[in-house]
Every structure is written in structure tokens, then in C-alpha cells.
Scaffold this active site. Structure first.
Site, PDB file in Angstrom:
ATOM      1  N   GLY A  22       0.818  -1.211   0.000  1.00  0.00           N
ATOM      2  CA  GLY A  22       0.000   0.000   0.000  1.00  0.00           C
ATOM      3  C   GLY A  22       0.846   1.252   0.000  1.00  0.00           C
ATOM      4  CB  THR A  23       0.008   4.760  -0.514  1.00  0.00           C
ATOM      5  OG1 THR A  23      -1.172   4.938   0.283  1.00  0.00           O
ATOM      6  CG2 THR A  23      -0.397   4.374  -1.934  1.00  0.00           C
ATOM      7  N   GLY A  24       2.147   5.037   1.652  1.00  0.00           N
ATOM      8  CA  GLY A  24       2.523   5.537   2.969  1.00  0.00           C
ATOM      9  C   GLY A  24       1.370   6.161   3.736  1.00  0.00           C
ATOM     10  N   PRO A  25       0.622   7.089   3.123  1.00  0.00           N
ATOM     11  CG  PRO A  25       0.123   9.023   1.928  1.00  0.00           C
ATOM     12  CD  PRO A  25       0.871   7.727   1.813  1.00  0.00           C
ATOM     13  NE  ARG A  26      -5.656   3.081   0.990  1.00  0.00           N
ATOM     14  CZ  ARG A  26      -6.904   2.770   1.338  1.00  0.00           C
ATOM     15  NH1 ARG A  26      -7.771   3.737   1.591  1.00  0.00           N
ATOM     16  NH2 ARG A  26      -7.289   1.507   1.409  1.00  0.00           N
ATOM     17  CB  VAL A  27      -0.801   0.424   4.135  1.00  0.00           C
ATOM     18  CG1 VAL A  27       0.527   0.608   3.433  1.00  0.00           C
ATOM     19  CG2 VAL A  27      -0.814  -0.900   4.870  1.00  0.00           C
ATOM     20  N   GLY A  28       0.972   2.782   5.552  1.00  0.00           N
ATOM     21  CA  GLY A  28       2.133   3.109   6.364  1.00  0.00           C
ATOM     22  C   GLY A  28       1.745   3.783   7.668  1.00  0.00           C
ATOM     23  CB  CYS A  81      21.117   4.895   1.254  1.00  0.00           C
ATOM     24  SG  CYS A  81      21.643   3.346   2.018  1.00  0.00           S
ATOM     25  CD  GLU A 134      20.111   3.103   5.569  1.00  0.00           C
ATOM     26  OE1 GLU A 134      20.493   4.258   5.240  1.00  0.00           O
ATOM     27  OE2 GLU A 134      19.806   2.235   4.752  1.00  0.00           O
TER      28      GLU A 134
END
Length: 437
Positions: free
Chosen positions: A159-165, A237, A203
């Protein structure tokens, strides 16, 4: 009417079962720009189901002996290794990276990590002290915080960050969060987790310097620095994005570095001769290109790559998210290209005079993840490494990892460390027990 190819449909994995979702997101093949897969657009309901499964699985899994859990991790490593080609194909397709890199680094490294921690779990010890004058003995025990591989132990929710994250990191029954990604996302995670005092391992990004002194072995340094700048399209990174070269060798280094960079072929991921594949998304490609435009607007020079050299691709891949490795010079330390994480195939090369000067300049950004130092002077190598504000410093090499030792960054590059002991400390709670006898 032409037949349309069926899309791959991913499902969440919760409580040992693959489960469909009511909503899906398109996922694009970075090498073509075409939708190839649909991913669940999960939300709070799926997180609740995953947390419930983990909670119910935790007592049984955490009570297993280290030997039993070690066997499970080794079995996972064996299964990964048996399907290495299948996983490499999937990773290359999803990320845009070259198939060669997925085959030789990503999947083998996953196998290595599972085997390392399968062994590491067997060799931890606890602490014990005595207070004879009080007739007391003190000792420590560690209890697991997370869970492993029977149903409910590992749950995968897309899912997306705003919803599932946000649903995941703010859930009161999720006691710790290990996150790898950007600083803005980490700030949001910190805000959401703060009311619950969750343990965090973050991280984050880097603006990693390479410092090349006049006594460096350029025959080794140049190919290694090209690799550290452009491996995986610069989407690591730990990649080098600021190259400081001592003034006496600057012209020679730059000439040879640009020539070596142009030797790195950009091609479709399946091309065995390609060193650089496609970037992860169209939006990210546009972001990386925007930094090159900003550099030009500031008066910098583009020595090779974007806007200078021609990118040749098959017709089917013309809409893919490809970009040539790009070298920028004549740029100020205050430029966004020298201070912000670009996370793409772009690096800046600038001259320096003295050791003290370059240390100050290397430390001048908010990040502190990794650095490389090139010199044949052993005393200088130790001296500079000690003064650099970086969680990792490689000297005369790059990306050689020892999983027993800590991995992580300083300043805005993160919180906490990973590695045998550090991961053990993070994923367990320590308890001190006192017995009076």
C-alpha cells in the site's frame, strides 16, 4: 482487436495466506513505462488483520529455541537460493535495475543475510554480576519484540505511505519500527509513533563524499569511484555524490573519471553488457533531471551524461525511465546538488587544497551516512576517517560490508544501527533480574 496481456496481480500475505484486496494500485515496469502489475492498496483493515495474526503467532514463535529458529532461517536462505533466478528476474522487472546486478548482488546478499543471522542467533550471551556483600546475584535476559515464519509470524501488506504506512506505525500494538527511506517520511513516522514511545531504527539518506588525495592509486580509485557513484543507477543510499579531489591531481582525475563513466553502458535490464538500468519511476527520473537543470542554471558544467551525450535505447524502451551517468563540475558547495540527496546517477567533482579544508567541507551537509577516503598514507587514512562525521568510512574501497559490525548513519542520516549485536539489541527487550540468596 489486439489481445491484451494479463497483468500480474499481487496479494497481501497475512496469517500464512495470500489475500486479495478491494482496491489496487498500478505498478509500472521502469524499463518500458508500461503497467505490468497491480499492487494492493491496503489500509487500516489489512493492518489490523496483520497485527492480530502477529500477536497470536508471537507466543509460540518466541518460545522456540534458538536452534529451531536458526533452522527456519537457514531454510528460508535455501529456498531463496534455489529460486535465485526467479527472484532476480522479479527484482529487476520491479526496480529497473540490471538483471546482472540482481543475480550477483541483491539475491545472493539476501541469502547471505539470512544465513548470517541464522548463525548469529546461536552465539549470544547474557550478563551476570554478583554482590556478595549483599548476597545478591544479577543477570540479564532478552525477550523478543518481533516475530518469524509459521503462519502469522511474517505478514506482508502492500500500500501507500499515507494509507497503510500510517496505519502501521501508529498502531498501539506495534512496539518497534525499522525503516529505510527518506528523511521526510522518517519525520512523519517519528511524529506518529511518539505517543506510544516506540523503539525506532531509521536508516535514511546520505550525501556521501569521496575524498581523493594526491597519493591515491588512481588505477584502483577511478573504477571504484565510478561504481560507487553510479551502481544501481545511483539508487543506493551509500552511493557517492560528492567527489573531492586534491587540486594537484584534479585535472588528471577528472579526465580519466569522465572517460571511465562514459564506458558504463545504459541499457535494458536484461542486457548482459548494461551497467546502468532504469530509475524506479517517472516522477523520480524527472526529479533527478531537475537537479541537472538547476546545476546548469547556477553556472555549473556537465562533463558527460544528461544533455551532453546521446542515450540509445530499443524502440520498446523509449518511454522507460533511463538516464545517462552524469558528472557535474564547477559547482559551489552551497548548491542543492552538493547538499541534497539526489538518489540517481549524478555526481559532482570539485577540487580541494588541504586535509583540514576537505574534512570541513565533507562535514558541512546535514547528512552523515558514509564516506570514502583514497590515500596511500596510512596515518592520514586513520586521521581523516576519525574526523569525518559519517557512520561508515571506507578507505581505498567501497561497499565492503561486515555484518558483525554496526551499520547506520550520523546526523540526519538516521537513528540506531544494524548488525549482529546492534540488531539483537534493537529487536529484543533487555530485562535485569536480581536474586537474593
Amino acid at each position: 482487436m489486439a489481445a491484451t496481456k494479463a497483468l500480474l496481480m499481487l496479494e497481501n500475505f497475512i496469517d500464512g495466506k495470500f489475500l486479495p484486496c478491494s482496491s489496487y494500485i498500478d505498478s509500472y515496469d521502469p524499463s518500458t513505462g508500461e503497467v505490468y502489475c497491480r499492487v494492493p492498496n491496503s489500509g487500516k483493515d489489512e493492518i489490523e488483520a496483520a497485527v492480530k495474526a502477529a500477536r497470536e503467532a508471537f507466543p509460540g514463535w518466541s518460545s522456540r529455541s534458538p536452534q529451531e529458529r536458526s533452522r527456519v532461517l537457514n531454510q528460508v536462505a535455501d529456498l531463496l537460493e534455489q529460486s535465485l533466478e526467479e527472484f532476480a528476474q522479479a527484482e529487476s522487472k520491479d526496480q529497473g535495475k540490471t538483471l546482472a546486478l540482481a543475480r550477483t548482488m541483491d539475491i545472493p546478499r539476501s541469502v547471505q543475510n539470512f544465513r548470517f543471522f541464522a548463525s548469529s542467533i546461536l552465539h549470544h550471551t547474557s550478563e551476570c554480576t554478583q554482590m556478595d556483600h549483599l548476597g545478591c546475584m544479577h543477570y540479564t535476559v532478552r525477550t523478543p519484540v518481533g516475530v518469524g515464519v509459521p503462519p502469522g509470524v511474517v505478514n506482508i501488506v502492500f500500500g501507500t505511505g499515507p494509507r497503510v504506512g500510517e496505519a502501521l506505525v501508529s498502531h498501539p500494538e506495534v512496539p518497534l519500527i525499522s525503516f529505510t527511506g527518506s528523511q521526510p517520511t522518517a519525520e512523519r513516522i517519528t511524529q506518529l509513533s511518539a505517543p506510544h514511545c516506540k523503539k525506532l531504527s531509521l536508516e535514511l539518506g546520505g550525501k556521501n563524499p569521496a575524498i581523493i588525495f594526491e597519493d591515491a592509486n588512481l588505477d584502483e580509485c577511478i573504477p571504484a569511484t565510478v561504481r560507487s557513484s553510479f551502481a544501481n543507477q545511483g539508487e543506493i543510499c551509500l552511493c557517492t555524490s560528492r567527489i573531492f579531489v586534491q587540486k594537484s591531481i584534479y585535472s588528471e582525475f577528472l579526465k580519466r573519471f569522465v572517460e571511465a563513466t562514459r564506458e558504463w553502458k545504459v541499457g535494458i535490464p536484461s542486457d548482459p553488457l548494461a551497467s546502468v538500468g532504469a530509475l524506479i519511476s517517472k516522477a523520480h527520473l524527472e526529479k533527478v533531471r531537475s537537479y541537472v537543470k538547476k546545476a546548469l542554471a547556477e553556472g555549473a558544467q556537465i562533463r558527460c551524461g544528461e544533455g551532453v551525450d546521446k542515450l540509445s535505447l530499443p524502440a520498446r524502451n523509449q518511454a522507460g525511465y533511463f538516464m545517462l551517468p552524469t558528472v557535474i563540475t564547477d559547482i559551489k558547495d552551497e548548491s542543492c546538488c552538493m547538499t541534497e540527496e539526489i538518489f540517481g546517477p549524478v555526481t559532482c567533482v570539485v577540487p580541494f587544497d588541504s586535509e583540514e579544508e576537505v574534512i570541513e567541507r565533507a562535514n558541512s551537509v546535514k547528512y552523515g551516512l558514509a564516506a570514502t577516503v583514497w590515500s596511500s598514507n596510512v596515518g592520514r587514512v586513520h586521521r581523516v576517517a576519525k574526523k569525518l562525521q559519517s557512520g561508515l568510512v571506507w578507505t581505498n574501497c567501497w561497499l565492503i560490508r561486515e555484518l558483525n559490525l554496526p551499520f547506520g548513519g550520523m546526523k540526519s542520516s538516521g537513528i540506531g544501527r544494524e548488525g549482529a549485536k546492534d540488531s539483537y539489541d534493537f529487536f529484543t527487550e533487555i530485562k535485569t533480574i536480581t536474586i537474593k540468596h
